[in-house]
Design an enzyme around this catalytic site. Structure first.
Site, PDB file in Angstrom:
ATOM      1  N   LEU A   1       1.937   3.633   7.770  1.00  0.00           N
ATOM      2  CA  LEU A   1       1.972   2.792   7.381  1.00  0.00           C
ATOM      3  C   LEU A   1       2.728   1.313   8.168  1.00  0.00           C
ATOM      4  O   LEU A   1       1.948   0.145   7.685  1.00  0.00           O
ATOM      5  CB  LEU A   1       1.995   2.502   5.789  1.00  0.00           C
TER       6      LEU A   1
ATOM      7  N   ALA B   1      -3.091   3.900   9.261  1.00  0.00           N
ATOM      8  CA  ALA B   1      -3.307   3.148   9.511  1.00  0.00           C
ATOM      9  C   ALA B   1      -3.594   1.293   9.532  1.00  0.00           C
ATOM     10  O   ALA B   1      -2.560   1.069  10.486  1.00  0.00           O
ATOM     11  CB  ALA B   1      -2.752   2.095   8.187  1.00  0.00           C
TER      12      ALA B   1
ATOM     13  N   ASP C   1      14.367   1.462  11.235  1.00  0.00           N
ATOM     14  CA  ASP C   1      13.330   0.698  11.905  1.00  0.00           C
ATOM     15  C   ASP C   1      12.545   1.686  12.798  1.00  0.00           C
ATOM     16  O   ASP C   1      13.513   2.935  14.049  1.00  0.00           O
ATOM     17  CB  ASP C   1      13.877   0.049  12.457  1.00  0.00           C
TER      18      ASP C   1
ATOM     19  N   THR D   1      -7.842  -6.144   1.007  1.00  0.00           N
ATOM     20  CA  THR D   1      -6.657  -4.687  -0.389  1.00  0.00           C
ATOM     21  C   THR D   1      -6.093  -5.628  -1.187  1.00  0.00           C
ATOM     22  O   THR D   1      -5.529  -6.528  -0.853  1.00  0.00           O
ATOM     23  CB  THR D   1      -6.398  -3.874   0.997  1.00  0.00           C
TER      24      THR D   1
ATOM     25  N   LYS E   1      -2.922  -3.190  17.419  1.00  0.00           N
ATOM     26  CA  LYS E   1      -3.541  -1.969  16.373  1.00  0.00           C
ATOM     27  C   LYS E   1      -4.637  -0.841  17.456  1.00  0.00           C
ATOM     28  O   LYS E   1      -4.867   0.067  17.173  1.00  0.00           O
ATOM     29  CB  LYS E   1      -4.082  -2.868  15.348  1.00  0.00           C
TER      30      LYS E   1
ATOM     31  N   GLU F   1      -2.046  15.768  23.711  1.00  0.00           N
ATOM     32  CA  GLU F   1      -1.111  17.086  23.350  1.00  0.00           C
ATOM     33  C   GLU F   1      -1.591  17.503  22.404  1.00  0.00           C
ATOM     34  O   GLU F   1      -1.017  18.303  21.186  1.00  0.00           O
ATOM     35  CB  GLU F   1       0.777  16.116  23.056  1.00  0.00           C
TER      36      GLU F   1
ATOM     37  N   VAL G   1       0.980  -1.260   0.601  1.00  0.00           N
ATOM     38  CA  VAL G   1      -0.205  -0.203  -0.150  1.00  0.00           C
ATOM     39  C   VAL G   1       0.629   0.890  -0.346  1.00  0.00           C
ATOM     40  O   VAL G   1       0.496   2.075  -1.069  1.00  0.00           O
ATOM     41  CB  VAL G   1      -0.851   0.401   1.653  1.00  0.00           C
TER      42      VAL G   1
ATOM     43  N   TYR H   1      -0.963  -8.985  16.432  1.00  0.00           N
ATOM     44  CA  TYR H   1      -1.559  -8.040  15.284  1.00  0.00           C
ATOM     45  C   TYR H   1      -2.516  -7.004  15.529  1.00  0.00           C
ATOM     46  O   TYR H   1      -2.455  -6.047  15.918  1.00  0.00           O
ATOM     47  CB  TYR H   1      -1.618  -8.435  14.350  1.00  0.00           C
TER      48      TYR H   1
ATOM     49  N   ASN I   1      12.393  -0.672   7.098  1.00  0.00           N
ATOM     50  CA  ASN I   1      13.104  -1.125   7.324  1.00  0.00           C
ATOM     51  C   ASN I   1      13.091  -2.366   6.422  1.00  0.00           C
ATOM     52  O   ASN I   1      14.057  -3.320   6.430  1.00  0.00           O
ATOM     53  CB  ASN I   1      12.683  -1.778   8.455  1.00  0.00           C
TER      54      ASN I   1
END
Length: 560
Positions: free
Chosen positions: A297, A338, A282, A399, A373, A387, A238, A369, A258
């Site tokens: 992303l 993302a 990284d 996708t 997220k 902030e 993406v 994962y 990375n």
């Protein structure tokens, strides 16, 4: 010679004309010359009283003075004439010495001009006749001229033979040069073939950009409308398409990756462009740069990749997100996360709206994962409240498109590869679980629309066109034209049973909806995978050839 005679006439004529005018003046006649008359006092005394004696005396003095001036002028003219004649004679001799044939033609022409020249005076006629007689004596007889012509032709024959011989030698030399050029061209063609074969054998390594290269045409933007944008994970599937879209729109793009799952060749067509910068980094480690927007992303997105190193996946989604939020806070940049539809887990609500909290296993194999997220979204909201960071959250559904990694383990890539290779298409479970697939171009448009909006709440980006996994497998097999058999395997742990986005919020707040149909997108993706397989096959063949050659050389007996 004629020029010298003409010059003598021109020089002596004024003197003769002055002498005639003096004689006429002594007789009381008018001048014939156009020159001004001498300043001679008129006949008569002062106040009209005549003085004949005084006038006669003045006239005699004036006549004597004019005679002296005339004699001086004639002497000067004779000296100039002799000097000019001497010069002309020297020039004539030099000219005669250069070319005999040209001299003869010139003498003939002078004779014709001499005959046409009218006699202007007895002295001039005698001089001209003497010169013509002298020229006539120098002119060769007609027979002699013919003899000279024959001798000239005889002398020219060896020259012609030499010229023909030289021409033949030149032709032979040209033929040899042409042969050499052809040999050089053949060598160049062979070198090009060898270079092409060598470049194919090392196609995995991206060659450095040439000194001068052509880039896609980008939109011009002034410094006021041009933005400097950071994309983490910009060499991935993406991210590389988002890079293309922003570059073509005239912005400056910094790609941070990375390259764990990304590939440099996805963005190599921009390397060297003044608006593009690629940084190998990284994001678990802080990074400082001045930017206006941040597209975050970076994270493995396919199950095989994010389950390969779950700790690293969690760090990327937590520490990496904290580092990017800190950067956005310092430079006052807008940051987009993302996120994923995996935050809904195995949903109990269908379709899934943004208000649904999800149904996730926090300790399952996918939790690194899914929960990563979910934590990233929590960090985004916390930085926004505490902030005052300007945030955007995109929940991305399934996708597909070109530049997908062939071995990422996703449904689309697995089915296309198996169909192209005429292998069995594997379905995990009964195949009645549903998915919604969107084309990558639609997703990129949605991400940019969300970034440029003022929406700080999560937004679903996906295609509500829903298909079962079994139907999807049949569609891909038919588009490929394969005869692959569909095989069912045991269901995977925590695999969602249904997935379909509710994109009402995206339509209302962003004016966004998918434009590319699933079948049209699949055709482009299948073509991309077909080319990838062909390139991979060539690479394997070349590597095997090099291995065999190296093995034969190693086993060959030593040369004595």
């Amino acid at each position: 010679m004629i020029l010298a005679a003409f010059f003598l006439l021109v020089v002596l004529m004024p003197g003769v004309e002055n002498a005639d005018n003096m004689e006429k003046m002594s007789r009381g006649e008018k001048f014939e010359s156009r020159k001004e008359q001498p300043n001679i006092a008129p006949v008569g005394g002062v106040n009209g009283v005549k003085s004949p004696d005084r006038n006669d005396e003045d006239t005699e003095k004036q006549l004597g003075k004019n005679e002296e001036d005339t004699e001086k002028q004639l002497g000067k003219n004779e000296e100039d004439t002799e000097t000019q004649l001497g010069t002309n004679e020297e020039n004539t001799e030099k000219q005669l010495g250069k070319d005999q044939e040209d001299t003869e033609k010139q003498l003939g022409k002078n004779q014709e001009e001499t005959e046409k020249q009218p006699a202007k005076g007895q002295d001039d006629t005698e001089k001209q006749v003497a010169k013509d007689q002298k020229d006539t004596e120098k002119k060769p007889a007609k027979g002699q001229k013919d003899t000279d012509a024959e001798q000239s032709d005889a002398a020219d024959k060896p020259i012609v033979k030499k010229e023909e011989t030289a021409k033949k030698e030149t032709d032979i030399t040209l033929e040899s040069v042409v042969e050499q050029l052809r040999a050089v061209q053949a060598e160049l063609a062979q070198l090009k073939k060898d270079a092409a074969a060598q470049s194919k054998s090392s196609s995995n390594a991206v060659a450095p950009p040439p000194a001068t290269r052509r880039y896609p045409t980008v939109k011009f933007r002034s410094y006021q409308s041009r933005k400097r944008i950071l994309i983490t994970g910009g060499t991935g599937f993406v991210g590389s398409h988002l890079t293309d879209k922003l570059m073509l729109d005239g912005h400056e793009v910094v790609v941070l990756d990375n390259q764990f799952t990304g590939r440099r060749r996805n963005v190599e067509h921009w390397i060297g462009h003044p608006n593009f910068e690629l940084v190998h980094h990284d994001i678990v480690n802080p990074y400082l740069v001045e930017v206006d927007q941040v597209y975050h992303l970076a994270s493995p997105a396919s199950p095989p990749h994010y389950m390969y190193n779950p700790v690293k996946t969690i760090k990327t989604n937590t520490l990496g997100t904290i580092n990017m939020l800190g950067l956005a806070r310092r430079v006052k940049a807008t940051m987009l996360l993302a996120s994923t539809s995996e935050v809904y887990g195995d949903p109990e609500v269908h379709p899934q709206p943004e208000t649904y909290w999800g149904h996730v296993n926090p300790i399952g194999p996918r939790s690194c994962y899914d929960e990563g997220k979910r934590v990233a979204e929590s960090l985004m909201v916390a930085y926004h409240k505490q902030e005052k960071v300007d945030i955007r959250i995109a929940r991305i559904f399934n996708t597909f498109g070109p530049r997908m990694h062939m071995n990422d383990g996703r449904v689309v890539s697995n089915f296309i590869l198996q169909a192209l290779q005429n292998k069995s298409i594997t379905i995990y479970g009964a195949g009645n679980q549903t998915r919604s697939f969107q084309y990558v171009d639609d997703l990129v448009d949605g991400l940019i629309a969300l970034m440029n909006s003022n929406v700080t709440i999560p937004v679903n980006l996906g295609n509500p066109e829903e298909h079962t996994i079994s139907d999807f497998a049949v569609i891909i097999r038919d588009l490929v034209g394969s005869k692959s058999e569909i095989v069912n395997k045991p269901k995977q742990t925590d695999d969602p049973q249904q997935r379909k986005p509710d994109i009402t919020r995206a339509g209302e707040l962003l004016g966004w909806k998918p434009k590319v149909s699933m079948k049209d997108g699949l055709k482009k993706t299948i073509e991309f995978f077909r080319k990838e397989l062909q390139n991979e096959k060539k690479e394997i063949e070349e590597e095997n050839l090099h291995y065999r050659l190296a093995e034969e050389l190693a086993n060959a007996p030593p040369i004595v």
